[in-house]
Design a protein around this motif. Structure first.
Motif, mmCIF file in Angstrom:
data_model
loop_
_atom_site.group_PDB
_atom_site.id
_atom_site.type_symbol
_atom_site.label_atom_id
_atom_site.label_comp_id
_atom_site.label_asym_id
_atom_site.label_seq_id
_atom_site.Cartn_x
_atom_site.Cartn_y
_atom_site.Cartn_z
ATOM 1 N N ARG A 143 -12.358 -2.169 -22.473
ATOM 2 C CA ARG A 143 -13.056 -1.369 -23.496
ATOM 3 C C ARG A 143 -14.265 -0.652 -22.900
ATOM 4 N NH1 ARG A 143 -14.790 -5.933 -27.362
ATOM 5 N NH2 ARG A 143 -15.155 -6.893 -25.331
ATOM 6 N N GLY A 144 -14.264 -0.497 -21.585
ATOM 7 C CA GLY A 144 -15.434 0.032 -20.904
ATOM 8 C C GLY A 144 -16.355 -1.102 -20.500
ATOM 9 N N GLY A 145 -17.464 -0.760 -19.897
ATOM 10 C CA GLY A 145 -18.390 -1.799 -19.453
ATOM 11 C C GLY A 145 -19.494 -1.218 -18.604
ATOM 12 N N SER A 146 -20.240 -2.113 -17.960
ATOM 13 C CA SER A 146 -21.379 -1.695 -17.146
ATOM 14 C C SER A 146 -21.419 -2.491 -15.852
ATOM 15 C CB SER A 146 -22.698 -1.923 -17.897
ATOM 16 O OG SER A 146 -22.711 -1.241 -19.129
ATOM 17 N N LEU A 147 -21.735 -1.794 -14.769
ATOM 18 C CA LEU A 147 -21.906 -2.411 -13.461
ATOM 19 C C LEU A 147 -23.341 -2.145 -13.005
ATOM 20 C CD1 LEU A 147 -18.616 -1.066 -11.834
ATOM 21 C CD2 LEU A 147 -18.984 -3.379 -12.680
ATOM 22 N N PHE A 148 -24.016 -3.193 -12.547
ATOM 23 C CA PHE A 148 -25.408 -3.070 -12.133
ATOM 24 C C PHE A 148 -25.585 -3.596 -10.718
ATOM 25 C CE2 PHE A 148 -25.291 -3.923 -16.689
ATOM 26 C CZ PHE A 148 -26.022 -2.853 -17.196
ATOM 27 N N THR A 149 -26.416 -2.902 -9.953
ATOM 28 C CA THR A 149 -26.807 -3.409 -8.650
ATOM 29 C C THR A 149 -28.299 -3.169 -8.456
ATOM 30 O OG1 THR A 149 -26.247 -3.443 -6.290
ATOM 31 C CG2 THR A 149 -26.314 -1.278 -7.358
#
Length: 261
Positions: A143-149
């Motif tokens: 459903r989509g999402g978020s990636l963080f670094t």
């Protein structure tokens, strides 16, 4: 230490993986606390058996149902984490990648003199592992999402003693842009978070880091150092639908220090 005070469980129903907690001073811990305070369910990793006693109590505090070892330099461990998430959850909403590493002699030496092995080891942990996590997370973000670094100002400007890590962080920020472009059509957003100097265990490997902290406190417009909770809450905001049109950029959480010459 209590979780940050919030008025609503804005991320309730979301599930995410947080990589990089070493102790209760870690940026990853600040992120995990913020996500949990906002209602998200978490999977947590620890580096190795030596690190487990420090991380396991924190995972219990977060009520994390998944706690696994993860050294991205060990073949198969990263895939095992995502396999378990796939089996137990079937989907994933966000990933927090808060790891970076360089051999001490490579980090302390000039970029000009970086040995090939040291350079590759630095890039493997600090940059490629994020790309690999994006690859493994993509099919779970249905459903989509978020990636963080996590990045740092030394990617854009030469910061004394940051050396090869500045090169790796510049590559990481470029990877964020390319991943954002490629994954955006699937509703997956990609972010680099750039905290100001923080007294973490990872930062202790940088020579004269205390001087850098003192300089940041004096020169940042806020006249204060940021905290891991500051970083965590800013990161968690970007996982909410209110930030659904933000992707591919670097968010500075540094009291404005990056704008000062």
């Amino acid at each position: 230490m209590p979780l940050p005070a919030v008025k609503a469980k804005l991320l309730e129903g979301q599930r995410g993986l947080v990589v990089g907690i070493a102790n209760d001073q870690s940026i990853a811990w600040g992120c995990a606390r913020a996500f949990r305070a906002l209602g998200a369910e978490l999977a947590i990793t620890y580096l190795n058996d030596k690190a487990k006693p420090h991380v396991e109590p924190l995972a219990r505090e977060l009520e994390a149902p998944i706690l696994m070892p993860l050294n991205v330099s060990v073949e198969g461990q990263l895939e095992a984490v995502f396999d378990r998430i796939s089996t137990e959850w079937g989907e994933l909403d966000f990933v927090v990648h808060s790891i970076a590493s360089a051999p001490k002699d490579t980090l302390r030496g000039r970029v000009t003199d970086a040995p090939r092995e040291g350079f590759l080891a630095t890039m493997d942990v600090s940059c490629w592992s994020f790309i690999r996590m994006a690859h493994l997370a993509e099919p779970l973000m249905k459903r989509g999402g978020s990636l963080f670094t996590m990045t740092y100002y030394g990617s854009q400007m030469v910061v004394e003693n940051y050396n090869i890590m500045g090169v790796a962080k510049a590559a990481l920020e470029s990877a964020v842009r390319y991943l954002a472009a490629e994954l955006g059509p699937k509703g997956i957003r990609v972010h680099a978070i750039s905290p100001g100097p923080l007294a973490t265990r990872a930062a202790s490997g940088i020579a004269e880091f205390d001087e850098l902290l003192a300089k940041a406190k004096v020169r940042a417009p806020s006249r204060e150092l940021v905290t891991i909770d500051d970083v965590g809450m800013a990161t968690a905001f970007l996982a909410h639908d209110a930030a659904r049109r933000i992707t591919g950029s670097v968010l500075y959480v540094d009291g404005g220090y990056n704008i000062i010459d």
